[in-house]
Design an enzyme around this catalytic site. Structure first.
Site, PDB file in Angstrom:
ATOM      1  N   GLU A 115      49.178 -20.819  14.732  1.00 32.99           N
ATOM      2  CA  GLU A 115      49.986 -21.626  13.924  1.00 32.99           C
ATOM      3  C   GLU A 115      49.807 -21.503  12.612  1.00 32.99           C
ATOM      4  O   GLU A 115      50.686 -21.578  11.524  1.00 32.99           O
ATOM      5  CB  GLU A 115      49.890 -22.949  14.414  1.00 32.99           C
ATOM      6  CG  GLU A 115      50.426 -23.429  15.697  1.00 32.99           C
ATOM      7  CD  GLU A 115      49.030 -23.162  16.688  1.00 32.99           C
ATOM      8  OE1 GLU A 115      49.204 -23.697  17.720  1.00 32.99           O
ATOM      9  OE2 GLU A 115      48.076 -22.269  16.521  1.00 32.99           O
ATOM     10  N   ALA A 173      40.847   7.707  50.136  1.00 35.16           N
ATOM     11  CA  ALA A 173      40.028   9.034  50.212  1.00 35.16           C
ATOM     12  C   ALA A 173      40.348   9.809  51.323  1.00 35.16           C
ATOM     13  O   ALA A 173      40.860   9.329  52.496  1.00 35.16           O
ATOM     14  CB  ALA A 173      38.581   8.852  50.060  1.00 35.16           C
ATOM     15  N   ALA A 174      39.972  11.169  51.173  1.00 30.08           N
ATOM     16  CA  ALA A 174      40.007  12.046  52.353  1.00 30.08           C
ATOM     17  C   ALA A 174      38.981  11.687  53.095  1.00 30.08           C
ATOM     18  O   ALA A 174      38.075  10.951  53.009  1.00 30.08           O
ATOM     19  CB  ALA A 174      40.223  13.427  51.852  1.00 30.08           C
ATOM     20  N   SER A 222      38.270  11.582  46.328  1.00 33.18           N
ATOM     21  CA  SER A 222      39.457  10.847  46.046  1.00 33.18           C
ATOM     22  C   SER A 222      40.037  10.790  44.636  1.00 33.18           C
ATOM     23  O   SER A 222      40.999  10.433  44.295  1.00 33.18           O
ATOM     24  CB  SER A 222      39.020   9.452  46.199  1.00 33.18           C
ATOM     25  OG  SER A 222      37.708   9.167  45.129  1.00 33.18           O
ATOM     26  N   TRP A 227      42.572  13.402  42.383  1.00 34.35           N
ATOM     27  CA  TRP A 227      43.088  12.229  42.224  1.00 34.35           C
ATOM     28  C   TRP A 227      44.158  11.848  43.102  1.00 34.35           C
ATOM     29  O   TRP A 227      45.015  13.011  43.535  1.00 34.35           O
ATOM     30  CB  TRP A 227      43.683  12.284  40.663  1.00 34.35           C
ATOM     31  CG  TRP A 227      42.735  12.489  39.510  1.00 34.35           C
ATOM     32  CD1 TRP A 227      42.383  13.713  39.084  1.00 34.35           C
ATOM     33  CD2 TRP A 227      41.684  11.385  39.187  1.00 34.35           C
ATOM     34  NE1 TRP A 227      41.459  13.441  38.110  1.00 34.35           N
ATOM     35  CE2 TRP A 227      40.925  12.288  38.148  1.00 34.35           C
ATOM     36  CE3 TRP A 227      41.666  10.172  39.452  1.00 34.35           C
ATOM     37  CZ2 TRP A 227      40.125  11.421  37.402  1.00 34.35           C
ATOM     38  CZ3 TRP A 227      40.614   9.553  38.540  1.00 34.35           C
ATOM     39  CH2 TRP A 227      39.849  10.461  37.710  1.00 34.35           C
ATOM     40  N   ARG A 282      42.015  -2.039  31.945  1.00 37.06           N
ATOM     41  CA  ARG A 282      40.529  -1.993  31.514  1.00 37.06           C
ATOM     42  C   ARG A 282      40.709  -2.671  30.162  1.00 37.06           C
ATOM     43  O   ARG A 282      39.941  -3.691  29.858  1.00 37.06           O
ATOM     44  CB  ARG A 282      39.853  -0.833  31.445  1.00 37.06           C
ATOM     45  CG  ARG A 282      39.677   0.080  32.850  1.00 37.06           C
ATOM     46  CD  ARG A 282      39.052   1.095  32.697  1.00 37.06           C
ATOM     47  NE  ARG A 282      38.611   1.841  33.981  1.00 37.06           N
ATOM     48  CZ  ARG A 282      38.181   3.177  34.038  1.00 37.06           C
ATOM     49  NH1 ARG A 282      37.983   3.914  32.822  1.00 37.06           N
ATOM     50  NH2 ARG A 282      38.079   3.714  35.259  1.00 37.06           N
ATOM     51  N   ASP A 336      30.790   8.769  42.169  1.00 43.14           N
ATOM     52  CA  ASP A 336      31.827   9.287  41.223  1.00 43.14           C
ATOM     53  C   ASP A 336      31.235   9.164  39.905  1.00 43.14           C
ATOM     54  O   ASP A 336      31.908   9.969  38.818  1.00 43.14           O
ATOM     55  CB  ASP A 336      32.886   8.194  41.425  1.00 43.14           C
ATOM     56  CG  ASP A 336      33.618   8.352  42.611  1.00 43.14           C
ATOM     57  OD1 ASP A 336      33.471   9.356  43.274  1.00 43.14           O
ATOM     58  OD2 ASP A 336      34.626   7.545  42.783  1.00 43.14           O
ATOM     59  N   GLY A 367      34.923   0.579  45.586  1.00 46.24           N
ATOM     60  CA  GLY A 367      35.267   1.185  47.062  1.00 46.24           C
ATOM     61  C   GLY A 367      35.757   0.072  47.920  1.00 46.24           C
ATOM     62  O   GLY A 367      35.743  -0.944  47.574  1.00 46.24           O
TER      63      GLY A 367
END
Length: 320
Positions: free
Chosen positions: A46, A159-160, A165, A167, A181, A197, A255
């Site tokens: 203001e 993830a596999a 993971s 990408w 973020r 990671d 995770g």
């Protein structure tokens, strides 16, 4: 009010722990002057808008002031906005939503009306409350607004089978994560994610400050996430502490164990799920560990509030 909302959006990442507020002043000749909240210790929206008007030689007698949040009526690092509005001779004030902060909580509107100013409330209130959701939640509960972000395949796998993971989702989705973020004052992950990671958890693909970093457990001495807060207590206690320290929004990037913990304890205010057009199969890890449903009537359900394409991926925003 739409212009005030747009002004507030531009201040989103620089005002915490204060709210990001936009303001527009319209004088009797129809000239408009707009501004937004400055960083802590600076002017409120203001005052910014009125200063622009006065510096341009405008007469604010009989003017209308639009503000996304109720003007303050107390002295903190700056003086009361209500006093400045009254002194300027503003005749009408249009407010998006009331401020639940106990120092305000309707007192600003009461002061304006007592001074003879006409006040209209809840104008574009739904949009304003959505924009200010983290601030409003923090002032009502004392805790940060928790955003849980998950990236997964279309069948909900993060993830596999071998745990890799990077990408699952595209670069466009990763840019969006960096925007989340930048919008958050703190980011939380688990020690397991740090060990596997070694993420930085900083803002690199968006314009904004780096959030404080929180690790549930102990981070390795050489981890890139340092310096960080290492937390070994309960999640509710963590939220209480971060809230007391002025964190309005906490982003959880972790995770399935940590994601499952926040979900099971009912601490998530918004789920942001990035779905890639891919299938991993049932042997790959899912989004939430420790979450099970015995019968369909016990299924947890929320409501989808937004969907957005991010390159080839789909962002789904879900709220309880």
């Amino acid at each position: 009010m739409g212009l005030a909302i747009a002004e507030a959006a531009r201040a989103r990442r620089r005002t915490a722990p204060n709210p990001w507020v936009g303001c527009v002043v319209v004088d009797r000749q129809g000239n408009t002057f707009s501004g937004s909240t400055e960083p802590p210790g600076g002017r409120h929206a203001e005052i910014v808008a009125m200063d622009l008007a006065l510096n341009a030689g405008a007469d604010l007698g009989g003017a209308t002031l639009y503000t996304t949040l109720e003007p303050c009526n107390h002295r903190g690092r700056t003086g009361p906005c209500t006093d400045a509005i009254i002194a300027a001779g503003v005749a009408h004030v249009v407010v998006g939503t009331r401020d639940p902060d106990t120092k305000v909580a309707g007192r600003g509107i009461t002061a304006l009306r007592t001074a003879g100013i006409e006040v209209a409330e809840d104008v574009e209130g739904v949009r304003v409350r959505a924009q200010l959701a983290p601030y409003l939640h923090h002032r009502r509960t004392g805790r940060p607004f928790v955003v849980l972000k998950v990236a997964a395949t279309l069948d909900g796998r993060i993830a596999a089978e071998d745990g890799t993971s990077r990408w699952i989702t595209s670069e466009a989705a990763r840019v969006r994560v960096h925007e989340l973020r930048a919008d958050s004052q703190a980011i939380c992950t688990g020690a397991g994610t740090v060990r596997s990671d070694d993420p930085e958890l900083t803002v690199r693909h968006a314009d904004g400050p780096n959030p404080r970093r929180v690790v549930l457990g102990t981070a390795p001495a050489e981890a890139r996430v340092r310096p960080c807060l290492e937390w070994n207590g309960s999640l509710p206690d963590l939220l209480d502490q971060l809230g007391a320290e002025g964190v309005l929004q906490l982003l959880v990037e972790a995770g399935p164990a940590v994601a499952g913990s926040f979900h099971r304890e009912g601490l998530v205010n918004r789920y942001v799920v990035h779905l890639a057009p891919a299938i991993a199969g049932s042997c790959s890890p899912g989004m939430f560990a420790g979450v099970s449903t015995n019968t369909i009537s016990d299924l947890w359900r929320g409501r989808i509030t937004a969907t957005t394409m991010l390159g080839p991926d789909l962002e789904v925003v879900l709220e309880p």
